[in-house]
Design a protein around this motif. Structure first.
Motif, PDB file in Angstrom:
ATOM      1  N   ASN A 122       0.956  -1.310   0.056  1.00 22.64           N
ATOM      2  CA  ASN A 122      -0.004  -0.033   0.136  1.00 22.64           C
ATOM      3  C   ASN A 122       0.900   1.129   0.040  1.00 22.64           C
ATOM      4  N   SER A 123       2.070   1.231  -0.312  1.00 20.52           N
ATOM      5  CA  SER A 123       2.945   2.419  -0.239  1.00 20.52           C
ATOM      6  C   SER A 123       2.772   3.109  -1.908  1.00 20.52           C
ATOM      7  N   ASP A 124       3.097   4.338  -1.909  1.00 23.87           N
ATOM      8  CA  ASP A 124       2.764   4.942  -3.369  1.00 23.87           C
ATOM      9  C   ASP A 124       4.178   4.588  -4.142  1.00 23.87           C
ATOM     10  N   ILE A 125       4.042   4.408  -5.598  1.00 24.93           N
ATOM     11  CA  ILE A 125       5.020   4.100  -6.260  1.00 24.93           C
ATOM     12  C   ILE A 125       4.581   4.834  -7.420  1.00 24.93           C
ATOM     13  N   TYR A 126       5.767   5.267  -8.292  1.00 29.54           N
ATOM     14  CA  TYR A 126       5.274   6.155  -9.629  1.00 29.54           C
ATOM     15  C   TYR A 126       6.004   5.635 -10.903  1.00 29.54           C
ATOM     16  N   ALA A 127       5.135   5.614 -11.961  1.00 28.64           N
ATOM     17  CA  ALA A 127       5.860   5.004 -13.238  1.00 28.64           C
ATOM     18  C   ALA A 127       5.923   6.205 -14.328  1.00 28.64           C
ATOM     19  N   GLN A 128       6.859   6.090 -15.099  1.00 26.03           N
ATOM     20  CA  GLN A 128       7.136   7.002 -16.244  1.00 26.03           C
ATOM     21  C   GLN A 128       7.210   5.732 -17.439  1.00 26.03           C
ATOM     22  N   TYR A 129       6.531   6.167 -18.554  1.00 26.22           N
ATOM     23  CA  TYR A 129       6.517   5.220 -19.683  1.00 26.22           C
ATOM     24  C   TYR A 129       6.411   6.119 -21.001  1.00 26.22           C
ATOM     25  N   GLN A 130       6.791   5.344 -21.993  1.00 32.78           N
ATOM     26  CA  GLN A 130       6.623   5.830 -23.414  1.00 32.78           C
ATOM     27  C   GLN A 130       6.671   4.672 -24.348  1.00 32.78           C
ATOM     28  N   VAL A 131       5.490   5.215 -25.225  1.00 32.71           N
ATOM     29  CA  VAL A 131       5.427   4.245 -26.232  1.00 32.71           C
ATOM     30  C   VAL A 131       5.452   5.106 -27.709  1.00 32.71           C
ATOM     31  N   TRP A 132       6.528   5.135 -28.420  1.00 34.70           N
ATOM     32  CA  TRP A 132       6.860   5.560 -29.540  1.00 34.70           C
ATOM     33  C   TRP A 132       6.888   5.157 -30.841  1.00 34.70           C
ATOM     34  N   ASP A 133       5.442   5.294 -31.569  1.00 35.41           N
ATOM     35  CA  ASP A 133       5.347   4.596 -32.870  1.00 35.41           C
ATOM     36  C   ASP A 133       5.946   5.363 -34.030  1.00 35.41           C
ATOM     37  N   ASN A 134       6.668   4.846 -35.127  1.00 34.77           N
ATOM     38  CA  ASN A 134       7.081   5.167 -36.332  1.00 34.77           C
ATOM     39  C   ASN A 134       6.580   4.247 -37.462  1.00 34.77           C
ATOM     40  N   LYS A 135       5.895   4.769 -38.237  1.00 38.02           N
ATOM     41  CA  LYS A 135       5.313   3.839 -39.413  1.00 38.02           C
ATOM     42  C   LYS A 135       5.853   4.404 -40.648  1.00 38.02           C
ATOM     43  N   LEU A 136       6.035   3.323 -41.459  1.00 39.57           N
ATOM     44  CA  LEU A 136       6.307   3.653 -42.934  1.00 39.57           C
ATOM     45  C   LEU A 136       5.068   2.980 -43.637  1.00 39.57           C
ATOM     46  N   ASN A 137       4.358   3.469 -44.616  1.00 39.56           N
ATOM     47  CA  ASN A 137       3.208   2.865 -45.333  1.00 39.56           C
ATOM     48  C   ASN A 137       3.441   3.390 -46.883  1.00 39.56           C
ATOM     49  N   TRP A 138       3.053   1.983 -47.535  1.00 39.63           N
ATOM     50  CA  TRP A 138       2.793   2.415 -48.971  1.00 39.63           C
ATOM     51  C   TRP A 138       1.257   1.942 -49.100  1.00 39.63           C
ATOM     52  N   GLN A 139       0.639   2.791 -50.083  1.00 43.20           N
ATOM     53  CA  GLN A 139      -0.665   2.594 -50.258  1.00 43.20           C
ATOM     54  C   GLN A 139      -0.911   2.571 -51.788  1.00 43.20           C
ATOM     55  N   TYR A 140      -1.812   1.521 -52.350  1.00 44.60           N
ATOM     56  CA  TYR A 140      -2.241   1.731 -53.747  1.00 44.60           C
ATOM     57  C   TYR A 140      -3.699   1.894 -53.916  1.00 44.60           C
ATOM     58  N   LYS A 141      -3.780   2.924 -54.615  1.00 40.88           N
ATOM     59  CA  LYS A 141      -5.207   3.332 -54.841  1.00 40.88           C
ATOM     60  C   LYS A 141      -5.819   2.099 -55.735  1.00 40.88           C
ATOM     61  N   LEU A 142      -7.068   1.670 -55.116  1.00 43.98           N
ATOM     62  CA  LEU A 142      -7.833   0.531 -55.968  1.00 43.98           C
ATOM     63  C   LEU A 142      -9.110   1.261 -56.755  1.00 43.98           C
ATOM     64  N   LEU A 143      -9.521   2.436 -55.966  1.00 46.29           N
ATOM     65  CA  LEU A 143     -11.033   2.981 -56.447  1.00 46.29           C
ATOM     66  C   LEU A 143     -10.648   4.255 -56.538  1.00 46.29           C
ATOM     67  N   ALA A 144     -11.001   5.102 -57.606  1.00 47.55           N
ATOM     68  CA  ALA A 144     -11.126   6.560 -57.559  1.00 47.55           C
ATOM     69  C   ALA A 144     -12.069   6.929 -58.391  1.00 47.55           C
ATOM     70  N   GLY A 145     -13.491   6.851 -57.893  1.00 53.43           N
ATOM     71  CA  GLY A 145     -14.523   7.526 -58.349  1.00 53.43           C
ATOM     72  C   GLY A 145     -14.816   8.831 -57.736  1.00 53.43           C
ATOM     73  N   GLU A 146     -16.001   9.382 -58.116  1.00 56.38           N
ATOM     74  CA  GLU A 146     -16.251  10.769 -58.062  1.00 56.38           C
ATOM     75  C   GLU A 146     -16.858  10.909 -56.531  1.00 56.38           C
ATOM     76  N   ARG A 147     -17.382   9.920 -55.968  1.00 52.74           N
ATOM     77  CA  ARG A 147     -17.923   9.609 -54.593  1.00 52.74           C
ATOM     78  C   ARG A 147     -17.162   8.758 -53.897  1.00 52.74           C
ATOM     79  N   TRP A 148     -16.835   7.758 -54.304  1.00 51.20           N
ATOM     80  CA  TRP A 148     -16.101   6.670 -53.437  1.00 51.20           C
ATOM     81  C   TRP A 148     -14.749   6.456 -54.026  1.00 51.20           C
ATOM     82  N   SER A 149     -13.744   6.479 -52.980  1.00 48.90           N
ATOM     83  CA  SER A 149     -12.246   6.006 -53.051  1.00 48.90           C
ATOM     84  C   SER A 149     -11.856   4.720 -52.382  1.00 48.90           C
ATOM     85  N   SER A 150     -10.936   4.147 -52.463  1.00 42.70           N
ATOM     86  CA  SER A 150     -10.269   3.203 -51.424  1.00 42.70           C
ATOM     87  C   SER A 150      -8.806   2.824 -51.799  1.00 42.70           C
ATOM     88  N   GLU A 151      -8.186   2.330 -50.691  1.00 41.25           N
ATOM     89  CA  GLU A 151      -6.589   2.228 -50.971  1.00 41.25           C
ATOM     90  C   GLU A 151      -6.273   0.973 -49.968  1.00 41.25           C
TER      91      GLU A 151
END
Length: 282
Positions: free
Chosen positions: A139-168
């Protein structure tokens, strides 16, 4: 950072706000909208001014030409993030109970390159850092310090490019730096235990968008990664408004979860965010 006065996301937010502010004065969204600092006694803020022309459709004199087709884009996201669960790995053997549902402001940034009409590449970074107070078995106090650092590299290909709908659809790679440390007091000077590690996850990503009106777009995006020892999943829903071909803004909701039982720092971490996004294309 060295003086332990700021987190990395503070630095990212400050640099992004400064960059976008300078770009705004060089390439305004429109002559009919202006932002300026406001100081009144102890009150400080930002003043937004709209001209009569704005409500009549705007002068549009500062809009990029119709043939303007940007190759690059910078997006800055800022908003409250709620930590829903965090299972500290090896350190959890000490049976420490931490409060959940902590909420703090976080920042993220994304740089994109539209290589051609079909292929798009991007780099996304989000440093998530927090401190928490908990109770040990005695029941004693304890303190935490934490870090989660995300780095993302993404490639996307366009499947649909309509006037209203688009998807990748696409593939990517998540490189995550995680750190967790325990301290006996709130000074966070001398750690009782500390772990840090790098985790890598191959990713698959997908998004679908619906053009509600010429300036307004609704977008749903998701990512999933698995490295045979754990998995990560992300979902994002946003409503985007394009002022012109150069500037846009969005509000959105993001959900994030990562599970890996053999992780030294976090066996599981889960949070969700509400965010405001500012985008600049060039």
């Amino acid at each position: 950072m060295h003086g332990d006065k700021h987190y990395w996301d503070d630095v990212l937010a400050g640099a992004s706000i400064a960059t976008l502010s300078n770009l705004f004065f060089v390439n305004p969204i429109t002559e009919d909208i202006s932002l300026s600092p406001l100081v009144d006694g102890d009150a400080k803020g930002i003043q937004l001014s709209l001209s009569n022309s704005f409500f009549e459709g705007g002068s549009r004199s500062k809009r990029p030409a119709d043939h303007f087709k940007p190759k690059f884009k910078f997006d800055f996201m800022l908003g409250p993030t709620r930590l829903k669960s965090n299972d500290i790995g090896n350190l959890a053997q000490q049976s420490i109970l931490f409060e959940q549902d902590d909420t703090l402001t976080t920042a993220a940034a994304r740089w994109s390159w539209q290589a051609n009409d079909k292929h798009r590449f991007s780099y996304y970074t989000q440093p998530y850092e927090a401190r928490a107070q908990g109770l040990a078995v005695d029941n004693s106090d304890i303190y935490a310090q934490y870090q989660v650092w995300d780095n993302k590299l993404n490639w996307q290909y366009k499947l649909l490019a309509g006037e209203r709908w688009s998807s990748e659809l696409g593939l990517g790679l998540l490189i995550q730096y995680a750190q967790a440390a325990l301290y006996a007091d709130a000074s966070f000077e001398h750690d009782l235990a500390k772990e840090e590690e790098w985790l890598v996850y191959p990713l698959a990503n997908a998004n679908i968008a619906f053009q509600v009106s010429p300036p307004l777009k609704l977008e749903l995006a998701g990512e999933y990664g698995n490295n045979s020892e754990g998995e990560v999943a992300m979902a994002d829903l946003s409503l985007n408004y394009a002022f012109n071909r150069r500037w846009d803004i969005a509000v959105g909701y993001n959900y994030y979860q990562r599970d890996q039982d053999n992780a030294k720092t976090f066996r599981k971490i889960e949070f969700d965010s509400l965010y405001l996004r500012f985008g600049y294309a060039f």
